[in-house]
Structure formats: structure tokens, C-alpha cells
Write a protein that holds these residues in place. Structure first.
Motif, mmCIF file in Angstrom:
data_model
loop_
_atom_site.group_PDB
_atom_site.id
_atom_site.type_symbol
_atom_site.label_atom_id
_atom_site.label_comp_id
_atom_site.label_asym_id
_atom_site.label_seq_id
_atom_site.Cartn_x
_atom_site.Cartn_y
_atom_site.Cartn_z
ATOM 1 N N ASP A 301 0.801 -1.222 0.000
ATOM 2 C CA ASP A 301 0.000 0.000 0.000
ATOM 3 C C ASP A 301 0.834 1.273 0.000
ATOM 4 O O ASP A 301 0.442 2.281 -0.572
ATOM 5 C CB ASP A 301 -0.944 0.011 1.216
ATOM 6 N N GLU A 302 1.990 1.173 0.642
ATOM 7 C CA GLU A 302 2.851 2.362 0.685
ATOM 8 C C GLU A 302 3.290 2.745 -0.733
ATOM 9 O O GLU A 302 3.317 3.923 -1.094
ATOM 10 C CB GLU A 302 4.074 2.028 1.547
ATOM 11 N N CYS A 303 3.636 1.733 -1.517
ATOM 12 C CA CYS A 303 4.057 1.985 -2.896
ATOM 13 C C CYS A 303 2.891 2.497 -3.738
ATOM 14 O O CYS A 303 3.041 3.424 -4.531
ATOM 15 C CB CYS A 303 4.622 0.717 -3.531
ATOM 16 N N VAL A 304 1.733 1.894 -3.552
ATOM 17 C CA VAL A 304 0.540 2.330 -4.294
ATOM 18 C C VAL A 304 0.279 3.805 -3.992
ATOM 19 O O VAL A 304 0.076 4.627 -4.886
ATOM 20 C CB VAL A 304 -0.697 1.484 -3.904
ATOM 21 N N ASP A 305 0.338 4.143 -2.725
ATOM 22 C CA ASP A 305 0.093 5.510 -2.293
ATOM 23 C C ASP A 305 1.091 6.482 -2.929
ATOM 24 O O ASP A 305 0.736 7.556 -3.404
ATOM 25 C CB ASP A 305 0.197 5.562 -0.759
ATOM 26 N N LEU A 306 2.353 6.057 -2.958
ATOM 27 C CA LEU A 306 3.394 6.926 -3.515
ATOM 28 C C LEU A 306 3.129 7.213 -4.999
ATOM 29 O O LEU A 306 3.188 8.363 -5.447
ATOM 30 C CB LEU A 306 4.767 6.247 -3.343
ATOM 31 N N ILE A 307 2.824 6.168 -5.747
ATOM 32 C CA ILE A 307 2.562 6.366 -7.182
ATOM 33 C C ILE A 307 1.341 7.260 -7.369
ATOM 34 O O ILE A 307 1.346 8.201 -8.161
ATOM 35 C CB ILE A 307 2.332 5.005 -7.895
ATOM 36 N N ALA A 308 0.292 6.986 -6.599
ATOM 37 C CA ALA A 308 -0.945 7.760 -6.748
ATOM 38 C C ALA A 308 -0.724 9.231 -6.406
ATOM 39 O O ALA A 308 -1.322 10.115 -7.002
ATOM 40 C CB ALA A 308 -2.045 7.182 -5.865
ATOM 41 N N LYS A 309 0.175 9.487 -5.443
ATOM 42 C CA LYS A 309 0.427 10.879 -5.065
ATOM 43 C C LYS A 309 1.305 11.585 -6.087
ATOM 44 O O LYS A 309 1.134 12.748 -6.375
ATOM 45 C CB LYS A 309 1.098 10.929 -3.691
ATOM 46 N N LYS A 310 2.268 10.842 -6.628
ATOM 47 C CA LYS A 310 3.232 11.504 -7.516
ATOM 48 C C LYS A 310 2.744 11.678 -8.948
ATOM 49 O O LYS A 310 3.195 12.563 -9.647
ATOM 50 C CB LYS A 310 4.535 10.698 -7.531
ATOM 51 N N ILE A 311 1.889 10.772 -9.393
ATOM 52 C CA ILE A 311 1.459 10.882 -10.790
ATOM 53 C C ILE A 311 -0.039 11.112 -10.857
ATOM 54 O O ILE A 311 -0.825 10.214 -10.610
ATOM 55 C CB ILE A 311 1.826 9.617 -11.584
ATOM 56 N N SER A 312 -0.412 12.351 -11.184
ATOM 57 C CA SER A 312 -1.829 12.667 -11.120
ATOM 58 C C SER A 312 -2.400 13.114 -12.455
ATOM 59 O O SER A 312 -3.597 13.233 -12.613
ATOM 60 C CB SER A 312 -2.059 13.763 -10.084
ATOM 61 N N LYS A 313 -1.550 13.343 -13.405
ATOM 62 C CA LYS A 313 -2.034 13.962 -14.642
ATOM 63 C C LYS A 313 -2.195 12.996 -15.803
ATOM 64 O O LYS A 313 -2.658 13.373 -16.863
ATOM 65 C CB LYS A 313 -1.071 15.099 -15.068
ATOM 66 N N SER A 314 -1.762 11.757 -15.647
ATOM 67 C CA SER A 314 -1.883 10.846 -16.774
ATOM 68 C C SER A 314 -1.940 9.397 -16.315
ATOM 69 O O SER A 314 -1.057 8.931 -15.612
ATOM 70 C CB SER A 314 -0.699 11.043 -17.726
ATOM 71 N N ILE A 315 -2.999 8.720 -16.724
ATOM 72 C CA ILE A 315 -3.112 7.309 -16.359
ATOM 73 C C ILE A 315 -2.112 6.497 -17.182
ATOM 74 O O ILE A 315 -1.613 5.474 -16.751
ATOM 75 C CB ILE A 315 -4.566 6.821 -16.553
ATOM 76 N N ARG A 316 -1.802 6.996 -18.384
ATOM 77 C CA ARG A 316 -0.795 6.306 -19.189
ATOM 78 C C ARG A 316 0.542 6.277 -18.460
ATOM 79 O O ARG A 316 1.257 5.293 -18.470
ATOM 80 C CB ARG A 316 -0.640 6.985 -20.545
ATOM 81 N N GLU A 317 0.870 7.392 -17.808
ATOM 82 C CA GLU A 317 2.138 7.435 -17.086
ATOM 83 C C GLU A 317 2.121 6.469 -15.896
ATOM 84 O O GLU A 317 3.114 5.814 -15.607
ATOM 85 C CB GLU A 317 2.408 8.858 -16.612
ATOM 86 N N ILE A 318 0.978 6.394 -15.238
ATOM 87 C CA ILE A 318 0.846 5.424 -14.139
ATOM 88 C C ILE A 318 1.127 4.027 -14.681
ATOM 89 O O ILE A 318 1.896 3.249 -14.112
ATOM 90 C CB ILE A 318 -0.575 5.481 -13.527
#
Ligand code: ADP
Ligand code: MG
Length: 451
Positions: A301-318
Motif C-alpha cells: 500500500d505504501e508503494c501504491v500511495d506513492l505512485i498515486a500521489k506523484k502521478i496525477s495527470k496521466s493514467i498512461r504514465e501510471i
């Protein structure tokens, strides 16, 4: 790390950044034979491969190697025959096949739809619920409810996924009795250009007017291409009058598409218009969890949270980050850490640039000007090719930093001074000529889309 493992990990990343064809042709049969502090030595099966890899991929490979061994400053390339059956190749194939089975689905040649896009894997949140609801409503009432359906929103926010998902869903729901066709507006443009050049405009009619559902992706690119707009207008009317469903996506609303004929704009505005926006945090978390599960991987969950916080403008980038996560897990056989994720995210920006290749630029420029890539890179002195060629030369230099002689050879086998002249001229003109800078902006967007 042993040489073999190291090289395998490096290749896994290289593979993400070059085309499949190039990877198979040039890099598949390569081997790491020596590692020193400051240099590593790569063996290639013949001189041709050696020269190619050395001139085209040295920078890319060095960058990736340095992620693993920071002290390496140089890569040496040698030729070594009879390598195809080395054990490295065997393990490589396995990793690569595993990856393929996750990522590459076969596009249906009839409909052009990719089965990987389904509505069930589309995560719905406040940013896309209107678009999703409209799209879902169409499935049972094809052609009669929202026609056309126009979906717009920024890059990487799920437009293609949604409109292809609807296409797939319509096929399943109606047990293949409804004929669906998906095209990008680029493909539509190419078809029109081809038909005009070969005096076969009837072909457009038979290809596009005998469907029940026509889905056109990224319509914004037809703006300003008169013949294509005209053909599309007639196609649109023919379908619409017969109650056939039209679904369109665009990166902006109809009123903001530059140089679009008024009659088309008003057609687009006559149906249902819905936007997709940036997903909120909760939606991003849901998307990450879904994708990780789809890929058969795991992430705490910590990793999921980090990605979700850092990348907000593109689902492709996620998605890009998650692909790398899966690669890491496969290569090292252990879960990624928060530190790994930080590193992956910081690399993503750089990757976007190296993804572009010269042929994409050539394709984008020729598509934009409605000429064939062959004419763009050919020798004809026809006036209509002058501007496209100069722009292609300029972009090869500007976006990819290619050498003048390389560009000269690529575009019409000209003298490299022609390229220098074109590059300097456009650089100067850009300041005073806003229509030129608009063109370049649009073409760059096209190129980036292909990356
Ligand atoms: P666009 O066409 O708007 O540029 P895409 O449809 O290509 O964006 O989406 C980019 C990536 O993000 C795709 O891999 C897609 O599957 C994924 N994606 C986008 N939106 C969603 C969503 N709501 N749920 C799940 N995946 C999504
Ligand atoms: Mg898209």
C-alpha cells in the motif's frame, strides 16, 4: 550481479524503448562478455549489427547500464560469431514471452479493436463518470440514444480505452451482429490520401459507410485537412441519416479544434458531449490496484500511495510506472521498495524522449501535410514537398539531435548543407511566423502520441 543477469535486465529496459522489430533485429543476439569498473564489453553477431547498435543505441544502452553500475563510462562493442544459441538467449526469450502475454493482445483485423480494452477493466470515478455513463448507454441502443457521442479530454486519461471498450462491448452484447469499425483520424486521413492519389474514392465509401458503429479516435488531427474533412463530413452524414452510431474522441471540445469546418463542428455538437478529466486520488489508487492485479504482480500500500500521489495527470504514465515495476519484480524476483518506485518515477520523464524515432517524425510530418512518407523522403523537386521536408529536417534535429549528414541521407539523400540551411531558416522564421510555430506544435503533438 552476474554478467548474464545484468545484461538481461538491461535488455528488458532497452526493449521497452525501441521498436519490437529493431529489438529483434539488432539486440536479441547480443551478449555481455566483460565488465570492468569503467567499461563493459558487448558482443554482437556481425559487423553490421555492431555498427548499427554502436551508432544508434550506444547512448540509450549506456544510460540504462549506468542505472545498474554507476561507474561505467563507456561501452565497447565487439563482433563474435556463432552466438545465437548461447544460454542467455534462452532466458531472454522466456522473460520476453511472459511480458508479451501480459501486454500484447491481438487487434481484431475486422474491427481494428484491441480486446485488451474492456469496460469491465475501466475504473470509474468522478473524473470520467459522465463519459462512462453515456458510453454504456449506447451499448443497448446503438445509433438511437446519443449520436454522435463525443468524448474529449487530455492525453492519457482513458479516451481510447473507453471508446474501444464500448466497441468491444457492443460486439459482445449483440453477438457480432453489429458491424463495428475503429480508426484513428490519422488512419482515416491516410485512407483518404491513398484513395485520392489512386483515384479510388469509392473505396472510402465502401470501407466506412457499411458499418453500424464508426469509432474515430483523436479527431482533432483532421482540422485543416480539407479533403479529409470533406470526406469525413459525407461519411458522417451517410451514417447518421441511417441511424448508425458514431463515436468520436478528441483532445479538446469541438469548439476548440483549430481550423475545423463549421459544418463539421456543428455536427459534432449536435449529439452528446462528455469530458474525461484528471482522476482524483481515490480513482488513481483504484486504477493502480486493478492494473497490478491484471498484470499478476503485487505492490504494497505504501508503494501504491506513492505512485498515486506523484502521478496525477496521466493514467498512461501510471501504467508506464507499473510496467517497470513488473519488470523489476521479474528481473530480481523480489518485491519493489519505495526507493525503487522513486527511481522509476524519476526516470519516466527521460524515457518519453528516447521513445521517439525518426520514422515517427517522418510519418507525422507526411500525415500532417497529406503527402506520402515516400514523397517526403524522395527526390522530387515538386514545390509542395519543400515545406514538409524542411520541417521534417528541422524536427529530426530539434527533437532527436540527429547529425546533419544523417538527416540529409534520410530525407532525399541531399547534401548536408541543405539540412543546415533548413534548420537555420526555420529557427529564424519561428520567431516571426506564428502559423509555422502552430504547425510545429501540432506535428510535435502527433509525434509524441506515437511514442
Ligand atoms: P487517451 O486515449 O485519453 O490518451 P488511453 O485510453 O490510451 O488514454 O489511456 C492510457 C492508459 O491508461 C491505457 O493503458 C488505459 O488502459 C489506461 N486507463 C485510462 N483510464 C483508465 C481507467 N479509467 N481505468 C483503467 N485504465 C485506464
Ligand atoms: Mg488515445
Amino acid at each position: 550481479m552476474r554478467n548474464e543477469e545484468l545484461w538481461q535486465s538491461v535488455l528488458s529496459e532497452v526493449e521497452l524503448q525501441v521498436s519490437r522489430a529493431n529489438f529483434l533485429t539488432w539486440l536479441k543476439n547480443s551478449r555481455l562478455i566483460k565488465t570492468d569498473d569503467e567499461a563493459i564489453t558487448i558482443a554482437l553477431p556481425n559487423h553490421f549489427a555492431k555498427e548499427w547498435v554502436e551508432s544508434k543505441y550506444d547512448k540509450l544502452i549506456l544510460g540504462i547500464v549506468r542505472n545498474f553500475i554507476a561507474s561505467v563510462k563507456k561501452i565497447e562493442y565487439v563482433v563474435e560469431g556463432g552466438m545465437a544459441k548461447s544460454p542467455t538467449q534462452h532466458t531472454r526469450t522466456l522473460v520476453s514471452e511472459k511480458q508479451l502475454s501480459i501486454e500484447e493482445f491481438k487487434v481484431d483485423p475486422d474491427t481494428n479493436l484491441n480486446p485488451r480494452y474492456s469496460l469491465s477493466s475501466f475504473v470509474v470515478g468522478s473524473s470520467n463518470e459522465l463519459a462512462y455513463a453515456a458510453a454504456s448507454a449506447i451499448i443497448q441502443s446503438v445509433g438511437t440514444k446519443y449520436n454522435p457521442l463525443f468524448i474529449y479530454g487530455g492525453v492519457g486519461l482513458g479516451k481510447t480505452h473507453l471508446i474501444q471498450g464500448v466497441g468491444n462491448e457492443i460486439k459482445t452484447f449483440h453477438k457480432n451482429k453489429i458491424k463495428v469499425k475503429y480508426v484513428t483520424s490519422e488512419k482515416f486521413t491516410n485512407d483518404v490520401v491513398w484513395a485520392i492519389r489512386n483515384k479510388r474514392t469509392e473505396d472510402i465509401k465502401s470501407a466506412y459507410r457499411h458499418v453500424d458503429v464508426l469509432i474515430v479516435d483523436d479527431i482533432q488531427f483532421i482540422g485543416g485537412k480539407e479533403k479529409t474533412e470533406e470526406e469525413f463530413f459525407h461519411t458522417f452524414n451517410a451514417l447518421y441519416e441511417n441511424n448508425k452510431q458514431i463515436i468520436i474522441s478528441s483532445d479538446r471540445p469541438p469548439k476548440s479544434i483549430p481550423i475545423l469546418e463549421e459544418r463539421l463542428r456543428s455536427r459534432f455538437e449536435s449529439g452528446m458531449i462528455a469530458d474525461v478529466g484528471f482522476p482524483d486520488y481515490e480513482t488513481r489508487v483504484a486504477i493502480i490496484k486493478n492494473k497490478i492485479q491484471e498484470k499478476g504482480a503485487s505492490l504494497n500500500d505504501e508503494c501504491v500511495d506513492l505512485i498515486a500521489k506523484k502521478i496525477s495527470k496521466s493514467i498512461r504514465e501510471i501504467e508506464g510506472v507499473l510496467n517497470k515495476v513488473v519488470f523489476y519484480q521479474n528481473a530480481y524476483q523480489k518485491p519493489v521498495s519505495v526507493a525503487n518506485i522513486e527511481k522509476i518515477i524519476s526516470e519516466i520523464g527521460e524515457k518519453d524522449r528516447t521513445n521517439i524515432n525518426p520514422n515517427q517524425i517522418i510519418k507525422a510530418v507526411s500525415g500532417f501535410f497529406e503527402i506520402s512518407p515516400g514523397d517526403l523522403t524522395g527526390k522530387s523537386r515538386n514545390k509542395e514537398f519543400i515545406e514538409p521536408r524542411q520541417i521534417a529536417m528541422y524536427l529530426l534535429r530539434d527533437m532527436l539531435d540527429m547529425s546533419y549528414p544523417y538527416i540529409a541521407n534520410k530525407i532525399g539523400k541531399r547534401d548536408h548543407t541543405t539540412v543546415i540551411y533548413a534548420y537555420k531558416k526555420l529557427n529564424k522564421d519561428l520567431d516571426q511566423n506564428s502559423s509555422l510555430s502552430d504547425k510545429l506544435k501540432e506535428i510535435k503533438e502527433l509525434v509524441n502520441k506515437m511514442g
